[in-house]
Motif scaffolding. Structure first.
Motif, PDB file in Angstrom:
ATOM      1  N   GLN A  21      -4.388   5.796   4.742  1.00 12.37           N
ATOM      2  CA  GLN A  21      -5.581   4.972   4.555  1.00 12.37           C
ATOM      3  C   GLN A  21      -5.197   3.576   4.077  1.00 12.37           C
ATOM      4  O   GLN A  21      -5.748   2.572   4.539  1.00 12.37           O
ATOM      5  CB  GLN A  21      -6.532   5.625   3.552  1.00 12.37           C
ATOM      6  N   PHE A  22      -4.255   3.518   3.132  1.00 14.52           N
ATOM      7  CA  PHE A  22      -3.784   2.225   2.643  1.00 14.52           C
ATOM      8  C   PHE A  22      -3.196   1.391   3.777  1.00 14.52           C
ATOM      9  O   PHE A  22      -3.485   0.198   3.901  1.00 14.52           O
ATOM     10  CB  PHE A  22      -2.732   2.417   1.542  1.00 14.52           C
ATOM     11  N   ALA A  23      -2.366   2.033   4.615  1.00 11.48           N
ATOM     12  CA  ALA A  23      -1.740   1.325   5.728  1.00 11.48           C
ATOM     13  C   ALA A  23      -2.796   0.770   6.682  1.00 11.48           C
ATOM     14  O   ALA A  23      -2.711  -0.376   7.139  1.00 11.48           O
ATOM     15  CB  ALA A  23      -0.781   2.254   6.470  1.00 11.48           C
ATOM     16  N   LYS A  24      -3.792   1.589   6.968  1.00 10.67           N
ATOM     17  CA  LYS A  24      -4.872   1.150   7.857  1.00 10.67           C
ATOM     18  C   LYS A  24      -5.595  -0.053   7.266  1.00 10.67           C
ATOM     19  O   LYS A  24      -5.855  -1.051   7.950  1.00 10.67           O
ATOM     20  CB  LYS A  24      -5.851   2.295   8.095  1.00 10.67           C
ATOM     21  N   ASP A  25      -5.917   0.017   5.970  1.00 16.86           N
ATOM     22  CA  ASP A  25      -6.605  -1.078   5.294  1.00 16.86           C
ATOM     23  C   ASP A  25      -5.744  -2.342   5.247  1.00 16.86           C
ATOM     24  O   ASP A  25      -6.274  -3.458   5.219  1.00 16.86           O
ATOM     25  CB  ASP A  25      -6.981  -0.670   3.866  1.00 16.86           C
TER      26      ASP A  25
END
Length: 343
Positions: free
Chosen positions: A151-155
């Motif tokens: 999720q962090f990578a996507k954000d």
């Protein structure tokens, strides 16, 4: 280069340590994994493919350094090339877990600031090394795992792909073979076996982790490592690659290190940091420190290798296996690539 090779005895075995010519100043060293890599088992076509991929990765990193980019930029760009190549156990070529998934780990470290970032157990990030860099630069943390890391990578704007992107026939066949071996083993021995022993990386082609260390024009070191882990691994096992100080470490005062091998032994020996400490506290050369830490791994029954580049551009590539995909490039652009123990 073969005439400058050194050998030493570890746990009854000869251990290879590439002795780089001291007059050369190296700006980048890479590895594509160590293990049972024998020329007799390699077709000319596949060997050529490995050499070409390693050369492309080195050239990419060297061009970044020549353009005045940072060592962090150089190692990230280099690792991305290797992650995109299905020949290596990282990114596109990641091996399968027991459950038929691809779970990847990566880490990066800045030798100038000692900042570091890592992700572990991620399944849909095309280039885990870029996610690791995002953790380092866009968060207050060092390591993120699983869905949270994704999720962090996507954000953070890192490219996300369908997990099917990582499927390759060779890795899938490797899992089927490992599952078959597990079944045979259980029939022969019903006693409990630790997950680490069942989740082996096919002994004929194991430890396909990729790594890069670089020294830029400003004198800054960086290290990066990326892996698909172990074929048939269970229970969310994570190895040394994303653990700062175990599989990855960089410090401008000493050295940049990326390891490849049986991760549990590298974690227990804190190999990457230990190599740096031997230089800092005992005044050992990078080559002496490299072979010392690999001897410790070897004495405990572990195997693998590492690459190390010190602050003065001296390099070491020790390993205790039959081969290690490895390459170097000097400040003046001279590239060398080696695969087998006898190279």
């Amino acid at each position: 280069m073969a005439n400058n090779d050194r050998w030493y005895v570890g746990n009854g075995r000869l251990v290879k340590s590439d002795n780089m010519l001291p007059k050369e100043k190296y700006v980048m060293v890479i590895h594509g994994g160590a293990g049972t890599i024998l020329k007799k088992n390699m077709t000319p076509e596949k060997e050529a493919a490995y050499r070409a991929a390693l050369k492309e990765a080195l050239t990419t990193g060297y061009q970044a350094i020549q353009a005045g980019k940072s060592s962090i930029d150089a190692v990230e760009a280099t690792i991305r090339v290797l992650e995109d190549c299905p020949l290596f156990n990282a990114g596109k070529g990641a091996v399968f877990t027991h459950d038929g998934r691809n779970e990847m780990d990566a880490a990066i470290m800045n030798g100038k600031t000692l900042e570091a970032g890592a992700v572990a157990g991620v399944t849909n990030i095309k280039n885990p090394i870029s996610a690791a860099r995002a953790v380092m630069e866009k968060s207050e943390h060092v390591m993120m795992t699983g869905p949270g890391a994704e999720q962090f990578a996507k954000d953070a704007g890192i490219e996300i792909v369908d997990p099917k992107y990582f499927w390759t026939k060779e890795r899938w066949d490797g899992l089927q073979q490992a599952l078959k071996e597990d079944s045979m083993k259980s029939k022969l021995d019903h006693s409990y076996q630790p997950a680490g022993k069942l989740g082996i990386e096919n002994h004929d082609n194991k430890f396909g982790t990729v790594g890069a260390v670089a020294l830029d024009k400003a004198g800054n070191l960086a290290a990066a490592t990326s892996t698909g882990g172990m074929t048939n691994k269970k229970y969310g096992r994570i190895g040394d690659s994303p653990i700062i100080g175990a599989g990855t470490y960089a410090n401008n005062k000493t050295v940049a290190v990326s390891c490849t091998g049986w991760g549990e032994f590298y974690i227990r020996n804190v190999v990457a940091y230990d190599l740096s400490a031997l230089i800092a506290y005992k005044g050992l050369s990078v080559e002496e420190a490299g072979k010392t830490v690999i001897a410790k791994v070897d004495a405990m029954g572990g195997d693998g290798g590492l690459i190390a580049l010190d602050k003065d551009g001296n390099a070491a590539l020790p390993f205790n296996t039959d081969g290690m995909y490895r390459g170097t490039v000097t400040a003046d652009g001279k590239i060398e690539i080696h695969i087998y123990k006898e190279d």
